[in-house]
Every structure is written in C-alpha cells, then in structure tokens.
Motif scaffolding. Structure first.
Motif, PDB file in Angstrom:
ATOM      1  N   VAL A   1       0.824  -1.212   0.000  1.00 48.99           N
ATOM      2  CA  VAL A   1       0.000   0.000   0.000  1.00 48.99           C
ATOM      3  C   VAL A   1       0.862   1.267   0.000  1.00 48.99           C
ATOM      4  N   THR A   2       2.020   1.198   0.663  1.00 48.18           N
ATOM      5  CA  THR A   2       2.885   2.382   0.693  1.00 48.18           C
ATOM      6  C   THR A   2       3.298   2.771  -0.730  1.00 48.18           C
TER       7      THR A   2
ATOM      8  N   VAL B   1       7.852   4.058   8.094  1.00 50.26           N
ATOM      9  CA  VAL B   1       6.527   3.446   8.059  1.00 50.26           C
ATOM     10  C   VAL B   1       6.638   1.936   8.115  1.00 50.26           C
ATOM     11  N   GLY B   2       5.587   1.307   8.586  1.00 51.02           N
ATOM     12  CA  GLY B   2       5.465  -0.144   8.439  1.00 51.02           C
ATOM     13  C   GLY B   2       5.539  -0.906   9.733  1.00 51.02           C
ATOM     14  N   GLU B   3       6.190  -0.349  10.730  1.00 49.63           N
ATOM     15  CA  GLU B   3       6.332  -1.051  12.003  1.00 49.63           C
ATOM     16  C   GLU B   3       6.836  -0.041  13.026  1.00 49.63           C
ATOM     17  N   PRO B   4       6.779  -0.415  14.292  1.00 51.18           N
ATOM     18  CA  PRO B   4       7.301   0.510  15.297  1.00 51.18           C
ATOM     19  C   PRO B   4       8.797   0.699  15.082  1.00 51.18           C
TER      20      PRO B   4
ATOM     21  N   ASP C   1       7.483   9.731  11.715  1.00 52.74           N
ATOM     22  CA  ASP C   1       7.164   8.318  11.948  1.00 52.74           C
ATOM     23  C   ASP C   1       5.665   8.209  11.696  1.00 52.74           C
ATOM     24  N   THR C   2       5.317   7.577  10.575  1.00 53.65           N
ATOM     25  CA  THR C   2       3.922   7.616  10.120  1.00 53.65           C
ATOM     26  C   THR C   2       3.228   6.289  10.405  1.00 53.65           C
ATOM     27  N   TRP C   3       2.167   6.336  11.173  1.00 50.65           N
ATOM     28  CA  TRP C   3       1.390   5.110  11.418  1.00 50.65           C
ATOM     29  C   TRP C   3       0.167   5.094  10.519  1.00 50.65           C
ATOM     30  N   TRP C   4       0.003   4.005   9.820  1.00 49.50           N
ATOM     31  CA  TRP C   4      -1.208   3.780   9.012  1.00 49.50           C
ATOM     32  C   TRP C   4      -1.226   2.340   8.553  1.00 49.50           C
ATOM     33  N   GLN C   5      -2.207   1.962   7.752  1.00 47.76           N
ATOM     34  CA  GLN C   5      -2.383   0.567   7.332  1.00 47.76           C
ATOM     35  C   GLN C   5      -2.946   0.509   5.917  1.00 47.76           C
ATOM     36  N   THR C   6      -2.834  -0.669   5.317  1.00 49.76           N
ATOM     37  CA  THR C   6      -3.462  -0.894   4.010  1.00 49.76           C
ATOM     38  C   THR C   6      -4.916  -0.414   4.068  1.00 49.76           C
TER      39      THR C   6
ATOM     40  N   ASP D   1      -4.036  -3.192  16.223  1.00 54.45           N
ATOM     41  CA  ASP D   1      -2.771  -2.800  16.851  1.00 54.45           C
ATOM     42  C   ASP D   1      -2.931  -2.503  18.337  1.00 54.45           C
TER      43      ASP D   1
ATOM     44  N   ARG E   1       1.073  -5.424  16.275  1.00 59.29           N
ATOM     45  CA  ARG E   1      -0.180  -6.156  16.102  1.00 59.29           C
ATOM     46  C   ARG E   1      -0.537  -6.936  17.364  1.00 59.29           C
TER      47      ARG E   1
ATOM     48  N   ASN F   1       4.451  -8.871  11.782  1.00 58.42           N
ATOM     49  CA  ASN F   1       5.036  -7.861  10.931  1.00 58.42           C
ATOM     50  C   ASN F   1       6.521  -8.204  10.778  1.00 58.42           C
TER      51      ASN F   1
ATOM     52  N   ARG G   1       3.287  -7.631   6.273  1.00 55.76           N
ATOM     53  CA  ARG G   1       2.255  -8.244   7.102  1.00 55.76           C
ATOM     54  C   ARG G   1       2.080  -9.689   6.702  1.00 55.76           C
TER      55      ARG G   1
HETATM   56  C1  WTA Z   1       2.280  -1.499  11.504  1.00 54.87           C
HETATM   57  C2  WTA Z   1       1.689  -0.276   6.049  1.00 54.87           C
HETATM   58  C3  WTA Z   1       4.142   1.313  14.382  1.00 54.87           C
HETATM   59  C4  WTA Z   1       1.024  -1.624  12.323  1.00 54.87           C
HETATM   60  C5  WTA Z   1       1.438   1.213   5.816  1.00 54.87           C
HETATM   61  C6  WTA Z   1      -0.057  -1.649  11.259  1.00 54.87           C
HETATM   62  C7  WTA Z   1       3.293   0.649  12.352  1.00 54.87           C
HETATM   63  C8  WTA Z   1       0.609  -2.408  10.145  1.00 54.87           C
HETATM   64  C9  WTA Z   1       3.631   1.901  11.781  1.00 54.87           C
HETATM   65  C10 WTA Z   1       0.055  -2.063   8.800  1.00 54.87           C
HETATM   66  C11 WTA Z   1       4.277   2.861  12.617  1.00 54.87           C
HETATM   67  C12 WTA Z   1       2.654   0.670  10.273  1.00 54.87           C
HETATM   68  N1  WTA Z   1       4.504   2.520  13.905  1.00 54.87           N
HETATM   69  N2  WTA Z   1       3.549   0.374  13.631  1.00 54.87           N
HETATM   70  N3  WTA Z   1       4.666   4.047  12.164  1.00 54.87           N
HETATM   71  N4  WTA Z   1       3.215   1.884  10.495  1.00 54.87           N
HETATM   72  N5  WTA Z   1       2.709  -0.083  11.386  1.00 54.87           N
HETATM   73  O1  WTA Z   1      -1.075  -2.770   6.081  1.00 54.87           O
HETATM   74  O2  WTA Z   1       1.070  -2.838  13.035  1.00 54.87           O
HETATM   75  O3  WTA Z   1       1.337  -3.217   5.456  1.00 54.87           O
HETATM   76  O4  WTA Z   1      -1.230  -2.290  11.680  1.00 54.87           O
HETATM   77  O5  WTA Z   1       0.490  -0.935   6.008  1.00 54.87           O
HETATM   78  O6  WTA Z   1       1.985  -2.014  10.227  1.00 54.87           O
HETATM   79  O7  WTA Z   1       0.759  -2.695   7.778  1.00 54.87           O
HETATM   80  P1  WTA Z   1       0.362  -2.470   6.271  1.00 54.87           P
END
Ligand code: WTA
Length: 671
Positions: A336-337, A412-415, A437-442, A526, A541, A547, A552
């Motif tokens: 998705v990124t 992005v993607g994990e902590p 540090d960007t948190w988001w998801q698909t 999460d 998660r 992750n 994922r």
């Molecule tokens: C994790 C990726 C901590 C989280 C964009 C989420 C994060 C999953 C962060 C989504 C972050 C993504 N800090 N955890 N900045 N960004 N995550 O769908 O567990 O591949 O639910 O999307 O990645 O992964 P996905």
C-alpha cells in the motif's frame, strides 16, 4: 533444560515505553512550515473532527479537480461510508492532466533507477516528465481497452519496480478498471488465489525482473498460476482472458497465442489520445490483498474521491512536499505504501517521485546512499527494518556519500525503536532533518498518525499525533478508554475519507474484522498507548498477524501452507522479536507418523512455504515437536508458544493445559 530470560527489549518495545527525549522542529523548517505552530494544528484538527463535513468540503474543493460536484460530503451508516456522494472525478486526470499546461508539465514526474544487472555496472536510469507520463498512460489505457478491459473490470498487475507499474495503475484508473497489484515476491499459488478472488480479466506482467543480479521469472509464475486448479479440479484463474507482457529482462518466455500479447507490440496499435473516464467518487479504484487472521488474504477495497484526497493531503502536509523536492519512497508498488506514496500521493501533488528497482544492499550496502547522492534526494521515506539493517552494516557505507541534500526523513510499516530512530536522525539526517514516523495501514489508505514536520515536536518511537479528521483512541477489552500511559487496543472513532470501503466479496468478514470490537468504531488490530502529551505509541499487532521486515504475514496463512505439505500433521506459527526484522517467524511442527523430523525436512518445509506464499513468508525457525500445547478443548495455546519461541520463561497461566509434559519437551527442543 536451559531457560533464557531475555526480555522484549531486544525488539525495542520495552525501551520505547521508557523513551523521554523530545526533538523540537528545526528552525529552518518551522519558518517555512505549512502549519506554523502546534496551536494552529490543534485548531485545524479540532475543526476537522468537530465539523468534518465543512472541513472536507473545503479541502476537496481546494485539492482536487472534479468533473461534477458532490451532493453530500459524507453519508455514514456504520460500517459503510460514502464520501463526496454524487461527485465525479478521475484519479489519473488528477495525477497527470491537471499538471499539463502548467510549469509542472515538463518537470520529472518519475525518476527511475534500475538495479545494476551485475556488480560494477551502473544501474539504468529513466526520467519521465509529467507530459511524457501522461502520453504513456493514455497509450497504455488504449491498449487495455483494445484488449477488452472496460470500466469495473479487475486487472492484476504483477510487475517489477519499473515505471510501467505506475503506468499500468494510472491507465486502469484512467478508464475506470480496478487494479490489484500483486507484489512480485508472491508465488504462483498466491497470484492464482488473488485472480480467483477478484475474478480478474487480465494480468499485466513482465518477462522478468532483476533482483540482486538474478532474474525473477514473473511470466513463468503467471503461466503456472493460470494452470493451477482447486481441490475440485476447477481452474482457479479461469477468469483471465488476456496477459500483457512487458519486455524487461529479454528472458525467453512462452507466449500463448490468443491469450498473451507483448506490451511494446500493442503500443504500436494505438494512439495517444484517451480521455479520462468520469468516475463516481465512490467507484472502486483498487483492491489490495493483505494478510488477516485466517488463511485467506483479504481484498481491501479503496475507492476514488476520498482515497485521493487522503493521499494528496497527507503527502502535502506530512512530507511537506515542495516543487523542487526529489522525493523517494523506497516501498515496492506491491504494497500500500507504494500505491499511496510512490504513485498517487506524489503525482497528485505534481511532485518528482523516485522509483528504485532493486535491493538496498546490491551490489553493495551503500546502494541507497549512492542513489540519494546521485539524484540529490531531499525527502526519504523507508521502513525501520531497512534502517536497522543499515545500522548493522555500519556507518562507513552512508559516510561514503554526500547526503546533505536530504531535508526530511520518514518511516513506516512497524514501530521504530529509539536506537534506530537516533541512528537515522544522526547518521542519515545529519541532525538537520525532522523524522516523520507515520502510522497507518493498508486499510486506512493514507497516513493516520504522524508528526507534521516543522510543527510537531517528535519523540523517538512515537508516531505522535493524529492527522486531520482522524480520531484514534486506546481502549480496553470492553471498549472503554484507558487512562494515559496504559496499553490497550487502538481504534478509530470516526470515518475518514481514505478508509477502506470493504473486503472484496466478503461483507461479513469486513464487519467482523474491523467493526465488531467496539460498536461503530474501526478496530486497527494494533496495540497502543497514549502518553501524557497525548502522543500515540503503537507497539504492534495484537491479532494473529505478524510484521516481518515490514511485511504483514498472517500466522494462519503460513500454518495452512505448512499443513498442505504431505509430511506435516499440525503446525502453529508465532512471532519472536528479531533485532533487524522486528519479528521473526517461528513454526512449531508435528510430523505425520512415519516421517522423520530431519534438517532436510526443515529445509523442504521452508521451500514449500516459499512456493505456496512467497519467500518472505518462509519461517526463520522450524521446531519439530511431538505435540503442541493445547487446552482441554483442543485449542493451541499460542501464548505459551510465543514465550517458548522468544526463549522466555513460561510464566503464563497453564491451568487449562491438557498435557504438561509438552512444554518441557518444547523447551528442550530449543537447545
Ligand atoms: C504497523 C503499512 C508502528 C502496524 C502502511 C499496522 C506501524 C501495520 C507503523 C500495517 C508505525 C505501520 N509505527 N507500527 N509508524 N506503520 N505499522 O497494512 O502494526 O502493510 O497495523 O500498512 O503495520 O501494515 P500495512
């Protein structure tokens, strides 16, 4: 029996909880910032959540070009949202046509750097201006039409990281076809299952892709996928009528007459004029498959208007994108990124987006820094797992290159563990560059929680504060908000424009997975805590999804791949903390009578998983066991397995355990 007592600090999670450093926005940034102060952010944020319709109405007008105005900003009947109801627009028009006739037309839209075919050779390079990209997208859109694709049809894109991946996506968007990009690392089986699930009419692929000097045989995998059958002997991918093949590696491939056509030959048959279809704001734009807690991946559905507004605005505010930036998001378009921040977000902003075909350490571990230097990259967006790998490879690699063009860094993607954050900040960013540090998801489509550079003070390891219109909350088991600094589940309380609209073909699962934890709220899966400043610290998660290196992976998917092997009786897959990958996959396997649990079988099983899903899902460890710990009702006790996999002392409640000796045996296995 040896018992190890390592704590989870290895994963950075414990230290995240203790992090206290605060970094104020650098002055140079604060002066130029789009949102000049935290109080201005708070004011706008309040408006966005208290008067969402007013806020989004204004933003949608300002940010996007519409063919027809909407009647209603939001229609919300939980769990279904419709944004900009009745409005019409086209994503490809907003990414391309709108820039023609402006100074952006002749600016680089995509700068592409290929992987060197062999060590010592430079990578290929290509630049496409907005004008050129528009032309190629129009042409290819005509190729799609010529090959029978029309509005609403599903098209699988299975390509390496080449500009044609973006061209194919934009061409689909132009004519209203729904694309589903499948990451090139997925197996034939995974491709077939995705085709089957969305009943795709077409596959767009390449003769091959380059990866670490080797050729990845994509077309061959497509051929295999199209032959696969389900257990009843029915062809899985029977819906596919046409395969378009891009020539990339000049490998020998078989072309099935009537079905397979060459991209370059098709181009000769079409012209460059292709008007953008007027699409409903809620028309599907794409389906992207992601892992869930069952064996079957979920087809996450995104639509047109709200999604584009989300990615356009977040790119503008979170990456502070400017006309002279060279912006590089290192993600593959298969995730998705890659959709939101390699293709749609940057192009909608008229930015220059850099695409790199290959691996970060091929031919040598300075490949990324060489690229930053070569193109004077100003904004870099990558994954913590990559940062941790670079840390391990050593400072000498980035130090060989001039990184002074960089002005902003993102993850992005994990902590991200504070150690990795600090390294990124100091060694890559030269202490000049803010980190977002960007948190988001698909599922969320666009960035949800992130600092705004120049505005939000950052703390290493925290994604900080929510973006406009996003209302996150940390709740307990009963859905009640927890006090500050207490861990809980992360939910989102209000609909937002770029949210998923469903799971393709499975409304029940959509409701069950995302909307049944807390009534009317979206459940992220999460775990999180909010600190005394209201900053969010997402720890990872809490469902059965792992992750691994930012990918994922559903434990159930790997388990079902393992048990599909003839010698496996039972399998349970859990995660353990890993210094570089974040999490590593550990599989506990019991074999069928007569089979020998040998190292050879271990390798065979790992290859089997690669074949069933893809190499990224290969278990790091396979532990053979005589039995798995189960409750008296037969449920596998994963919590215990997690503790055993992490080398922790088993301390959880074992009162429901059926057979105590199992644990002792499993721990013995470890040594
Ligand atoms: C994790 C990726 C901590 C989280 C964009 C989420 C994060 C999953 C962060 C989504 C972050 C993504 N800090 N955890 N900045 N960004 N995550 O769908 O567990 O591949 O639910 O999307 O990645 O992964 P996905």
């Amino acid at each position: 029996m040896k018992k190890k007592t390592t704590s989870s600090s290895k994963s950075g999670i414990t230290s995240v909880l203790q992090e206290g450093r605060v970094f104020s926005p650098p002055e140079s940034f604060a002066k130029e910032a789009r949102i000049k102060s935290l109080s201005k952010y708070r004011k706008l944020y309040r408006e966005s959540i208290n008067e969402p319709e007013r806020f989004w109405d204004r933003e949608a007008r300002e940010e996007l070009v519409w063919f027809k105005e909407w009647r209603k900003v939001l229609q919300w009947k939980a769990p279904y949202a419709k944004w900009f109801v009745g409005g019409q627009l086209n994503v490809s028009y907003n990414c391309l046509d709108r820039h023609l006739g402006t100074p952006t037309a002749n600016k680089a839209a995509i700068i592409w750097e290929g992987e060197p075919a062999e060590p010592g050779k430079p990578g290929e390079e290509r630049t496409l201006t907005y004008h050129q990209l528009h032309r190629q997208v129009c042409q290819f859109a005509n190729v799609l039409k010529r090959n029978g694709v029309s509005k609403g049809d599903r098209v699988i894109i299975y390509l390496p990281m080449v500009p044609e991946a973006a061209i194919a996506m934009l061409a689909c968007a132009r004519i209203g076809a729904i694309h589903s990009v499948v990451f090139g690392g997925f197996s034939a089986q995974s491709v077939a299952e995705r085709i089957h699930d969305c009943q795709a009419k077409m596959v767009i692929t390449a003769d091959g892709g380059f990866r670490r000097g080797e050729v990845v045989a994509l077309k061959e995998k497509v051929d295999e996928a199209l032959e696969l059958e389900d257990t009843n002997g029915t062809t899985l991918a029977g819906s596919v009528e046409k395969v378009i093949v891009l020539q990339r590696t000049a490998s020998d491939v078989e072309m099935q007459s009537g079905r397979d056509v060459w991209w370059h030959e098709e181009l000769r048959q079409v012209d460059t004029s292709c008007p953008a279809e007027k699409m409903d704001s809620e028309a599907p734009l794409y389906i992207l498959y992601t892992s869930g807690s069952t064996g079957k991946p979920k087809g996450i559905l995104h639509t047109t208007g709200g999604y584009l507004l989300g990615v356009k605005m977040t790119t503008k505010y979170v990456f502070d994108i400017r006309d002279d930036d060279v912006y590089w998001c290192t993600a593959d378009v298969g995730w998705v990124t890659g959709h939101s921040y390699v293709v749609y977000g940057p192009l909608a902003n008229g930015a220059t987006t850099l695409m790199y075909e290959g691996a970060p350490n091929f031919p040598e571990p300075d490949r990324f820094w060489q690229i930053v230097d070569k193109y004077s990259v100003t904004i870099m967006y990558t994954a913590p797992t990559a940062i941790r790998a670079f840390m391990k490879w050593g400072d000498q690699w980035p130090k060989r290159h001039d990184l002074s063009s960089l002005r902003l860094l993102g993850t992005v993607g994990e902590p991200i563990n504070p150690e990795a954050w600090m390294w990124y900040y100091e060694v890559i960013g030269g202490k000049r560059c803010p980190i977002v540090d960007t948190w988001w998801q698909t599922e969320t489509g666009a960035i949800m929680i992130s600092p705004l550079p120049g505005t939000t003070p950052t703390k290493p390891g925290s994604a900080t504060l929510p973006f406009f219109g996003v209302v996150p909350e940390v709740v307990d088991e009963d859905g009640k908000p927890v006090p500050k600094n207490t861990g809980g589940k992360l939910i989102i309380k209000q609909p937002w424009p770029s949210m998923l609209r469903g799971i393709w073909g499975d409304p029940e699962r959509y409701k069950q997975t995302y909307w049944s934890e807390v009534k009317g709220c979206y459940f992220t899966g999460d775990g999180c805590r909010q600190d005394e400043d209201g900053y969010f610290w997402v720890v990872g998660r809490i469902d059965d999804v792992l992750n691994v290196s930012g990918h994922r992976i559903g434990t159930a998917e790997v388990e079902s791949a393992l048990v599909s092997h003839s010698k496996v009786a039972e399998a349970a897959v859990v995660g353990r903390p890993d210094e570089v990958k974040g999490q590593a996959l550990v599989a506990f396997v019991t074999v069928k009578g007569g089979a020998d649990p040998t190292p050879k079988l271990r390798e065979e099983l790992r290859s089997h998983v690669a074949k069933e899903i893809g190499p990224m899902a290969k278990p790091d460890d396979i532990r053979f066991a005589e039995a798995l710990p189960k409750t008296r009702s037969g449920k596998i006790m994963r919590r215990l397995l997690k503790e055993i996999a992490s080398g922790e002392e088993v301390k959880g409640d074992t009162t429901t355990l059926e057979d105590f000796t199992v644990i002792a045996k499993l721990q013995g296995e470890e040594d």
